[in-house]
Write a protein that holds these residues in place. Structure first.
Motif, PDB file in Angstrom:
ATOM      1  N   ASP A   1      -3.403  -1.942  -4.915  1.00  0.00           N
ATOM      2  CA  ASP A   1      -4.042  -2.426  -3.689  1.00  0.00           C
ATOM      3  C   ASP A   1      -3.013  -2.964  -2.697  1.00  0.00           C
ATOM      4  OD1 ASP A   1      -6.414  -1.772  -4.844  1.00  0.00           O
ATOM      5  OD2 ASP A   1      -7.052  -3.817  -5.284  1.00  0.00           O
ATOM      6  N   VAL A   2      -2.067  -3.761  -3.227  1.00  0.00           N
ATOM      7  CA  VAL A   2      -1.058  -4.364  -2.357  1.00  0.00           C
ATOM      8  C   VAL A   2      -0.154  -3.300  -1.750  1.00  0.00           C
ATOM      9  CG1 VAL A   2       0.963  -5.872  -2.339  1.00  0.00           C
ATOM     10  CG2 VAL A   2      -1.107  -6.599  -3.506  1.00  0.00           C
ATOM     11  N   HIS A   3       0.251  -2.320  -2.541  1.00  0.00           N
ATOM     12  CA  HIS A   3       1.113  -1.256  -2.018  1.00  0.00           C
ATOM     13  C   HIS A   3       0.379  -0.416  -0.979  1.00  0.00           C
ATOM     14  CE1 HIS A   3       4.914  -1.207  -4.472  1.00  0.00           C
ATOM     15  NE2 HIS A   3       4.203  -2.096  -5.151  1.00  0.00           N
ATOM     16  N   GLN A   4      -0.906  -0.164  -1.213  1.00  0.00           N
ATOM     17  CA  GLN A   4      -1.683   0.609  -0.249  1.00  0.00           C
ATOM     18  C   GLN A   4      -1.749  -0.109   1.093  1.00  0.00           C
ATOM     19  OE1 GLN A   4      -3.045   3.642  -0.356  1.00  0.00           O
ATOM     20  NE2 GLN A   4      -3.816   3.367   1.750  1.00  0.00           N
ATOM     21  N   LEU A   5      -2.008  -1.418   1.040  1.00  0.00           N
ATOM     22  CA  LEU A   5      -2.113  -2.183   2.281  1.00  0.00           C
ATOM     23  C   LEU A   5      -0.743  -2.342   2.944  1.00  0.00           C
ATOM     24  CD1 LEU A   5      -4.315  -3.541   3.922  1.00  0.00           C
ATOM     25  CD2 LEU A   5      -3.924  -5.646   2.667  1.00  0.00           C
ATOM     26  N   ALA A   6       0.313  -2.453   2.130  1.00  0.00           N
ATOM     27  CA  ALA A   6       1.658  -2.609   2.690  1.00  0.00           C
ATOM     28  C   ALA A   6       2.085  -1.372   3.471  1.00  0.00           C
ATOM     29  CB  ALA A   6       2.650  -2.900   1.567  1.00  0.00           C
ATOM     30  N   SER A   7       1.581  -0.209   3.085  1.00  0.00           N
ATOM     31  CA  SER A   7       1.945   1.026   3.785  1.00  0.00           C
ATOM     32  C   SER A   7       1.380   1.072   5.204  1.00  0.00           C
ATOM     33  CB  SER A   7       1.451   2.236   2.984  1.00  0.00           C
ATOM     34  OG  SER A   7       0.028   2.276   2.959  1.00  0.00           O
ATOM     35  N   GLU A   8       0.362   0.241   5.472  1.00  0.00           N
ATOM     36  CA  GLU A   8      -0.255   0.224   6.795  1.00  0.00           C
ATOM     37  C   GLU A   8       0.276  -0.914   7.658  1.00  0.00           C
ATOM     38  OE1 GLU A   8      -4.447   0.035   6.267  1.00  0.00           O
ATOM     39  OE2 GLU A   8      -4.467   1.531   4.654  1.00  0.00           O
ATOM     40  N   ALA A   9       1.062  -1.801   7.061  1.00  0.00           N
ATOM     41  CA  ALA A   9       1.553  -2.973   7.790  1.00  0.00           C
ATOM     42  C   ALA A   9       3.000  -2.766   8.215  1.00  0.00           C
ATOM     43  CB  ALA A   9       1.426  -4.219   6.930  1.00  0.00           C
ATOM     44  N   ARG A  10       3.429  -3.584   9.127  1.00  0.00           N
ATOM     45  CA  ARG A  10       4.805  -3.530   9.589  1.00  0.00           C
ATOM     46  C   ARG A  10       5.549  -4.781   9.097  1.00  0.00           C
ATOM     47  NH1 ARG A  10       5.691  -3.457  15.957  1.00  0.00           N
ATOM     48  NH2 ARG A  10       4.913  -5.583  15.634  1.00  0.00           N
ATOM     49  N   ASP A  11       6.787  -4.587   8.674  1.00  0.00           N
ATOM     50  CA  ASP A  11       7.610  -5.696   8.182  1.00  0.00           C
ATOM     51  C   ASP A  11       6.959  -6.405   6.987  1.00  0.00           C
ATOM     52  OD1 ASP A  11       9.406  -5.175  10.237  1.00  0.00           O
ATOM     53  OD2 ASP A  11       8.378  -6.532  11.621  1.00  0.00           O
ATOM     54  N   ALA A  12       6.399  -5.623   6.075  1.00  0.00           N
ATOM     55  CA  ALA A  12       5.736  -6.221   4.911  1.00  0.00           C
ATOM     56  C   ALA A  12       6.594  -6.132   3.646  1.00  0.00           C
ATOM     57  CB  ALA A  12       4.394  -5.535   4.666  1.00  0.00           C
ATOM     58  N   SER A  13       7.845  -5.701   3.777  1.00  0.00           N
ATOM     59  CA  SER A  13       8.677  -5.474   2.587  1.00  0.00           C
ATOM     60  C   SER A  13       8.935  -6.764   1.807  1.00  0.00           C
ATOM     61  CB  SER A  13      10.008  -4.828   3.001  1.00  0.00           C
ATOM     62  OG  SER A  13      10.677  -5.643   3.965  1.00  0.00           O
ATOM     63  N   ALA A  14       9.195  -7.870   2.528  1.00  0.00           N
ATOM     64  CA  ALA A  14       9.463  -9.130   1.835  1.00  0.00           C
ATOM     65  C   ALA A  14       8.228  -9.611   1.079  1.00  0.00           C
ATOM     66  CB  ALA A  14       9.909 -10.199   2.833  1.00  0.00           C
ATOM     67  N   LEU A  15       7.069  -9.467   1.721  1.00  0.00           N
ATOM     68  CA  LEU A  15       5.813  -9.876   1.085  1.00  0.00           C
ATOM     69  C   LEU A  15       5.512  -8.989  -0.115  1.00  0.00           C
ATOM     70  CD1 LEU A  15       3.811 -12.119   1.719  1.00  0.00           C
ATOM     71  CD2 LEU A  15       2.457 -10.490   3.042  1.00  0.00           C
ATOM     72  N   LEU A  16       5.845  -7.706   0.011  1.00  0.00           N
ATOM     73  CA  LEU A  16       5.607  -6.768  -1.085  1.00  0.00           C
ATOM     74  C   LEU A  16       6.493  -7.093  -2.286  1.00  0.00           C
ATOM     75  CD1 LEU A  16       4.106  -4.240  -2.022  1.00  0.00           C
ATOM     76  CD2 LEU A  16       5.936  -2.859  -1.024  1.00  0.00           C
ATOM     77  N   ARG A  17       7.746  -7.442  -2.033  1.00  0.00           N
ATOM     78  CA  ARG A  17       8.645  -7.807  -3.139  1.00  0.00           C
ATOM     79  C   ARG A  17       8.145  -9.062  -3.847  1.00  0.00           C
ATOM     80  NH1 ARG A  17      12.702  -6.373   0.548  1.00  0.00           N
ATOM     81  NH2 ARG A  17      13.015  -8.582   1.101  1.00  0.00           N
ATOM     82  N   GLN A  18       7.675 -10.009  -3.063  1.00  0.00           N
ATOM     83  CA  GLN A  18       7.141 -11.244  -3.648  1.00  0.00           C
ATOM     84  C   GLN A  18       5.947 -10.935  -4.547  1.00  0.00           C
ATOM     85  OE1 GLN A  18       5.957 -14.201  -0.744  1.00  0.00           O
ATOM     86  NE2 GLN A  18       4.526 -15.147  -2.179  1.00  0.00           N
ATOM     87  N   ALA A  19       5.074 -10.059  -4.063  1.00  0.00           N
ATOM     88  CA  ALA A  19       3.890  -9.697  -4.851  1.00  0.00           C
ATOM     89  C   ALA A  19       4.290  -8.949  -6.117  1.00  0.00           C
ATOM     90  CB  ALA A  19       2.939  -8.856  -4.011  1.00  0.00           C
ATOM     91  N   ASP A  20       5.213  -8.014  -5.989  1.00  0.00           N
ATOM     92  CA  ASP A  20       5.636  -7.231  -7.155  1.00  0.00           C
ATOM     93  C   ASP A  20       6.274  -8.126  -8.219  1.00  0.00           C
ATOM     94  OD1 ASP A  20       4.685  -4.860  -6.231  1.00  0.00           O
ATOM     95  OD2 ASP A  20       6.611  -4.094  -5.500  1.00  0.00           O
ATOM     96  N   ASP A  21       7.088  -9.085  -7.787  1.00  0.00           N
ATOM     97  CA  ASP A  21       7.720  -9.994  -8.748  1.00  0.00           C
ATOM     98  C   ASP A  21       6.653 -10.774  -9.520  1.00  0.00           C
ATOM     99  OD1 ASP A  21      10.198  -9.170  -7.958  1.00  0.00           O
ATOM    100  OD2 ASP A  21      10.585 -10.875  -6.616  1.00  0.00           O
ATOM    101  N   PHE A  22       5.628 -11.229  -8.811  1.00  0.00           N
ATOM    102  CA  PHE A  22       4.557 -11.992  -9.463  1.00  0.00           C
ATOM    103  C   PHE A  22       3.801 -11.119 -10.460  1.00  0.00           C
ATOM    104  CE2 PHE A  22       0.162 -13.441  -9.765  1.00  0.00           C
ATOM    105  CZ  PHE A  22       0.328 -14.780 -10.053  1.00  0.00           C
ATOM    106  N   PHE A  23       3.424  -9.915 -10.034  1.00  0.00           N
ATOM    107  CA  PHE A  23       2.628  -9.043 -10.904  1.00  0.00           C
ATOM    108  C   PHE A  23       3.420  -8.584 -12.119  1.00  0.00           C
ATOM    109  CE2 PHE A  23       0.290  -7.930  -6.790  1.00  0.00           C
ATOM    110  CZ  PHE A  23      -0.695  -8.869  -7.032  1.00  0.00           C
ATOM    111  N   VAL A  24       4.696  -8.266 -11.922  1.00  0.00           N
ATOM    112  CA  VAL A  24       5.530  -7.840 -13.057  1.00  0.00           C
ATOM    113  C   VAL A  24       5.709  -9.000 -14.049  1.00  0.00           C
ATOM    114  CG1 VAL A  24       7.864  -7.143 -13.735  1.00  0.00           C
ATOM    115  CG2 VAL A  24       6.745  -6.032 -11.790  1.00  0.00           C
ATOM    116  N   GLY A  25       5.863 -10.207 -13.507  1.00  0.00           N
ATOM    117  CA  GLY A  25       5.979 -11.373 -14.378  1.00  0.00           C
ATOM    118  C   GLY A  25       4.732 -11.574 -15.216  1.00  0.00           C
ATOM    119  N   LYS A  26       3.557 -11.415 -14.617  1.00  0.00           N
ATOM    120  CA  LYS A  26       2.304 -11.547 -15.363  1.00  0.00           C
ATOM    121  C   LYS A  26       2.149 -10.437 -16.391  1.00  0.00           C
ATOM    122  CE  LYS A  26       0.672 -15.288 -13.626  1.00  0.00           C
ATOM    123  NZ  LYS A  26       0.594 -16.500 -14.468  1.00  0.00           N
TER     124      LYS A  26
END
Length: 323
Positions: free
Chosen positions: A204-229
């Motif tokens: 879901d997060v990656h899908q929404l990030a593809s439509e946003a601009r300058d979302a790379s930092a937010l995407l990395r933050q989300a990925d780190d959290f999800f991978v940790g869980k």
């Protein structure tokens, strides 16, 4: 210094008292090599009862750690030993009190045999069952539909609650194995559920990030959290812990998605519609509402085309109402 002088007379135990004491100790300890002289016998009695008092104190310390069976029997045995030792300053009184209490001491020795065996060999099994039930009791609702597991838990609880469980402790290893297997099976199911939630949240997060601009930092933050869980879920040993992870995943995903939706809206507002005349005011930002899949898709058994049609129609009605 004459007024400070103290004269004592040593009174030796009678032969009858010595004989009765020796006979009792042979029955009490199951030993034949009992000293027959006064000094040797008194030393032997003191050593024997000091050792027993120390042993009973150690047993009672174990009762402080857990609710083991028949604590009162051990307390009675220690009280008898303490009572005999209270006469240690006088040889005749010591032997007389021991002989006087011989029936109670023999009964106590017989009563405590099962307890001695319990602490020598059965305690680890009992502790394992107790720990397993303490863990399961906090999460027993997860097994509400598993009649087999509930019966296993009932049998274990019954044995642990018995005042004298010694004859049935041998049943516990098999029951504990079944309890652990049931818990492990449910843990695997719950762990797979968490991993699937991680996958869906990342999607879901990656899908929404593809439509946003300058979302790379937010995407990395989300990925780190999800991978940790995801890694934490692989090592989790508690159903409650895994359930909490699901709530944390969904909450974090919603938070990230809301922040990304702002970026998507900003991106749309910064790009004028093609063909719009110059000076056309920017469109108003759209109000975005997130709808979770599990709110739309209820758990239901589908067995026919009509069931599917009704299920999909229900989803359509929910979406239209939200829109």
């Amino acid at each position: 210094e004459i007024d400070k002088a103290i004269v004592t007379r040593r009174i030796a135990p009678s032969e009858d008292l010595m004989r009765k004491s020796i006979n009792f100790l042979r029955d009490y300890l199951g030993a034949m090599d009992i000293p027959s002289d006064e000094d040797g016998l008194i030393r032997f009695v003191l050593d024997t009862f000091e050792e027993k008092q120390k042993h009973y104190n150690e047993l009672l310390e174990a009762y402080q750690q857990a609710k083991y069976p028949e604590r009162d029997v051990v307390e009675t045995a220690r009280s008898l030993v303490v009572d005999v030792m209270s006469q240690r300053k006088d040889n005749v009184a010591l032997l007389s009190r021991m002989v006087q209490k011989q029936d109670d001491l023999l009964d106590s020795m017989e009563d405590i045999e099962d307890i001695e065996l319990f602490f020598k060999s059965q305690r680890p099994t009992y502790d394992d069952a107790r720990r397993q039930m303490e863990k399961i009791s906090k999460e027993r609702d997860y097994f509400a539909t598993d009649a087999g597991a509930q019966e296993v838990f009932r049998q274990i609880s019954t044995i642990l609650a018995m005042p004298k469980p010694y004859d049935r402790i041998g049943e516990l290893p098999e029951l504990i194995g079944k309890a652990k297997a049931a818990y492990s099976s449910l843990l695997d199911i719950k762990r797979d559920e968490v991993l699937e939630n991680v996958r869906q949240c990342m999607q879901d997060v990656h899908q929404l990030a593809s439509e946003a601009r300058d979302a790379s930092a937010l995407l990395r933050q989300a990925d780190d959290f999800f991978v940790g869980k995801r890694e934490a879920a692989k090592g989790a040993s508690s159903l409650t812990e895994l359930d909490a992870m699901i709530s944390q995943l969904l909450s974090h995903k919603d938070n990230i998605c809301r922040r990304m939706e702002v970026l998507v809206t900003d991106s749309q507002l910064s790009q004028p519609e093609s063909g719009a005349p110059a000076g056309t005011p920017a469109p108003k930002p759209k109000k975005i509402t997130s709808v979770r899949r599990y709110d739309l898709c209820a758990v239901k058994r589908l067995q026919s085309k009509e069931d599917i049609d009704r299920y999909v129609e229900g989803i359509r009605e929910k979406l239209m109402k939200t829109l």
